[in-house]
Scaffold this motif. Structure first.
Motif, short mmCIF file in Angstrom:
data_model
loop_
_atom_site.label_atom_id
_atom_site.label_comp_id
_atom_site.label_asym_id
_atom_site.label_seq_id
_atom_site.Cartn_x
_atom_site.Cartn_y
_atom_site.Cartn_z
N ARG A 66 0.81 -1.22 0.00
CA ARG A 66 0.00 0.00 0.00
C ARG A 66 0.85 1.27 0.00
O ARG A 66 0.54 2.25 -0.68
N ALA A 67 1.95 1.27 0.76
CA ALA A 67 2.78 2.47 0.85
C ALA A 67 3.37 2.85 -0.51
O ALA A 67 3.49 4.04 -0.83
N ALA A 68 3.73 1.85 -1.30
CA ALA A 68 4.33 2.13 -2.62
C ALA A 68 3.28 2.62 -3.61
O ALA A 68 3.57 3.48 -4.46
N PHE A 69 2.05 2.09 -3.53
CA PHE A 69 1.02 2.45 -4.50
C PHE A 69 0.20 3.67 -4.09
O PHE A 69 -0.51 4.22 -4.93
N LYS A 70 0.30 4.07 -2.85
CA LYS A 70 -0.49 5.21 -2.39
C LYS A 70 -0.13 6.47 -3.19
O LYS A 70 1.04 6.82 -3.35
N GLY A 71 -1.15 7.14 -3.70
CA GLY A 71 -0.94 8.35 -4.47
C GLY A 71 -0.66 8.13 -5.94
O GLY A 71 -0.58 9.08 -6.71
N PHE A 88 -10.22 -0.86 -0.85
CA PHE A 88 -9.26 0.15 -0.39
C PHE A 88 -9.91 1.43 0.11
O PHE A 88 -9.21 2.36 0.51
N GLU A 89 -11.22 1.48 0.08
CA GLU A 89 -11.97 2.59 0.68
C GLU A 89 -11.45 3.95 0.24
O GLU A 89 -11.35 4.89 1.04
N GLY A 90 -11.09 4.06 -1.04
CA GLY A 90 -10.67 5.35 -1.58
C GLY A 90 -9.21 5.68 -1.38
O GLY A 90 -8.70 6.65 -1.96
N GLU A 91 -8.49 4.91 -0.58
CA GLU A 91 -7.08 5.22 -0.35
C GLU A 91 -6.26 4.99 -1.62
O GLU A 91 -5.29 5.70 -1.87
N LEU A 92 -6.65 3.97 -2.40
CA LEU A 92 -6.07 3.76 -3.72
C LEU A 92 -7.21 3.96 -4.72
O LEU A 92 -7.94 3.02 -5.04
N PRO A 93 -7.41 5.17 -5.22
CA PRO A 93 -8.56 5.44 -6.09
C PRO A 93 -8.54 4.59 -7.35
O PRO A 93 -7.50 4.40 -7.97
N VAL A 94 -9.70 4.09 -7.71
CA VAL A 94 -9.81 3.29 -8.93
C VAL A 94 -9.97 4.21 -10.13
O VAL A 94 -10.34 5.38 -10.01
N PHE A 95 -9.69 3.67 -11.32
CA PHE A 95 -9.82 4.45 -12.54
C PHE A 95 -11.29 4.52 -12.97
O PHE A 95 -11.80 5.60 -13.30
N VAL A 96 -11.96 3.37 -12.98
CA VAL A 96 -13.38 3.31 -13.31
C VAL A 96 -14.04 2.23 -12.46
O VAL A 96 -13.38 1.31 -11.99
N ILE A 128 -1.26 7.23 -16.22
CA ILE A 128 -1.34 5.99 -15.46
C ILE A 128 0.05 5.56 -15.02
O ILE A 128 0.98 5.48 -15.83
N GLU A 129 0.18 5.25 -13.72
CA GLU A 129 1.46 4.85 -13.16
C GLU A 129 1.49 3.38 -12.72
O GLU A 129 2.58 2.82 -12.50
N ALA A 130 0.33 2.77 -12.59
CA ALA A 130 0.23 1.36 -12.24
C ALA A 130 -1.02 0.80 -12.89
O ALA A 130 -2.01 1.53 -13.08
N ALA A 131 -0.99 -0.47 -13.25
CA ALA A 131 -2.12 -1.08 -13.93
C ALA A 131 -2.40 -2.46 -13.36
O ALA A 131 -1.48 -3.28 -13.21
N VAL A 132 -3.66 -2.69 -13.02
CA VAL A 132 -4.13 -4.02 -12.63
C VAL A 132 -5.02 -4.50 -13.77
O VAL A 132 -6.06 -3.91 -14.03
N ILE A 133 -4.61 -5.55 -14.47
CA ILE A 133 -5.35 -6.00 -15.64
C ILE A 133 -5.65 -7.49 -15.53
O ILE A 133 -5.01 -8.22 -14.77
N SER A 134 -6.63 -7.92 -16.31
CA SER A 134 -7.02 -9.32 -16.31
C SER A 134 -5.93 -10.18 -16.94
O SER A 134 -5.31 -9.79 -17.93
N PHE A 180 1.18 -4.22 -13.08
CA PHE A 180 2.33 -3.58 -13.69
C PHE A 180 2.60 -2.24 -13.02
O PHE A 180 1.67 -1.52 -12.64
N ALA A 181 3.89 -1.90 -12.91
CA ALA A 181 4.30 -0.61 -12.37
C ALA A 181 5.10 0.12 -13.45
O ALA A 181 5.98 -0.47 -14.09
N ARG A 182 4.78 1.39 -13.66
CA ARG A 182 5.52 2.17 -14.66
C ARG A 182 6.90 2.51 -14.11
O ARG A 182 7.04 3.01 -12.98
N ARG A 183 7.90 2.21 -14.89
CA ARG A 183 9.27 2.54 -14.47
C ARG A 183 9.39 4.07 -14.36
O ARG A 183 8.91 4.81 -15.19
N GLY A 184 10.05 4.51 -13.32
CA GLY A 184 10.18 5.94 -13.09
C GLY A 184 9.15 6.48 -12.13
O GLY A 184 9.37 7.53 -11.50
N ALA A 185 8.02 5.76 -11.98
CA ALA A 185 7.00 6.19 -11.03
C ALA A 185 7.19 5.55 -9.66
O ALA A 185 6.57 5.96 -8.69
N PHE A 186 8.02 4.51 -9.60
CA PHE A 186 8.29 3.80 -8.36
C PHE A 186 9.79 3.79 -8.10
O PHE A 186 10.59 3.93 -9.02
N GLU A 187 10.14 3.61 -6.84
CA GLU A 187 11.56 3.53 -6.48
C GLU A 187 12.22 2.36 -7.21
O GLU A 187 11.69 1.24 -7.19
#
Length: 251
Positions: A66-71, A88-96, A128-134, A180-187
């Motif tokens: 959660r700490a890495a994906f927050k924001g 996640f009760e809004g802490e990790l906002p969904v796209f749609v 988009i900085e992270a993606a959760v996909i099927s 997936f995590a976008r390179r450059g958006a995460f440590e």
């Protein structure tokens, strides 16, 4: 809705004529069928969540990290938005999600899957900085050149083209979802510790070839396989380790 009505009807018939075998058998069959249909729902709780239709384990990964994906700006399929938003009760906002306010996104999301270029442009346009996909078993033929100069056609998964490794790191996957995590958006250190560079879903032929050609260190592949197997179901873990043993033996 018809199942409880049928059960009640058969029980009523049984109450009126308890000695009639047909009524008794009908009531018994209806009760058994009722338990068969609704038993799993009550076993999971009244929320009725079925792991077959939601990314439960991937959400667990997001929760752990959660700490890495927050924001971060997260992309998710429309049909998973409700579950992820609840989880996640809004802490990790969904796209749609399924609400009508997101319906205008349905066509652009669908059209973005026309090509890797369209998909990349869509993700870039929305930051988009992270993606959760099927996890979908969709593969595309791809020609690769071997060290000896010969060419080989491999069937490789869609994400190789739509989420290229140069820009995106696969940091989690299971039989339902990929993260997936976008390179450059995460440590960078966080990405290195979690990325699957070689042991990736529906792409094991490419991984075995990379080891055979010397493009991938076997030790790195083995470490990724073991890390994935530790969090997988027992049957899947055994299959993964058996495949790795086959790679170790060579062609």
């Amino acid at each position: 809705a018809a199942v409880p009505v049928l059960a009640a009807s058969c029980l009523a018939a049984f109450a009126k004529a308890p000695r009639r075998a047909g009524a008794w058998l009908g009531a018994a069959a209806a009760i058994v069928f009722l338990c068969f249909q609704y038993g799993p729902v009550f076993a999971r709780g009244l929320g009725g969540r079925d792991p077959l239709y939601i990314p439960e384990r991937a959400a667990g990964f997001l929760e752990t990290e959660r700490a890495a994906f927050k924001g971060k700006r997260l992309f998710n399929p429309w049909h998973w938005g409700g579950y992820l938003g609840w989880r996640f009760e809004g802490e990790l906002p969904v796209f749609v999600d399924g609400r009508y306010i997101f319906h205008d996104f349905l066509r652009p999301i669908y059209e973005a899957t026309d090509s890797p270029q369209a998909y990349g442009a869509f993700l870039d346009a929305h930051g988009i900085e992270a993606a959760v996909i099927s996890h979908q078993p969709q593969v595309i033929p791809m020609e690769v050149k071997r060290k000896d100069g010969t060419r080989l056609t491999l069937m490789r998964p869609f994400y190789v083209h739509f989420l290229p490794r140069e820009q995106w790191a696969l940091v989690y996957w299971d039989s339902h979802a990929l993260v997936f995590a976008r390179r450059g958006a995460f440590e960078p250190a966080w990405v290195r510790a979690r990325e699957y560079r070689w042991f990736r879903p529906d792409d094991l032929a490419a991984a075995a070839l990379a080891v055979a050609e010397g493009a991938a260190p076997f030790a790195a592949l083995a470490a990724e396989t073991d890390r994935w197997a530790q969090g997988a179901e027992a049957r899947q873990a055994r299959a993964a380790r058996a495949w790795l043993a086959g790679v170790a033996r060579g062609p």
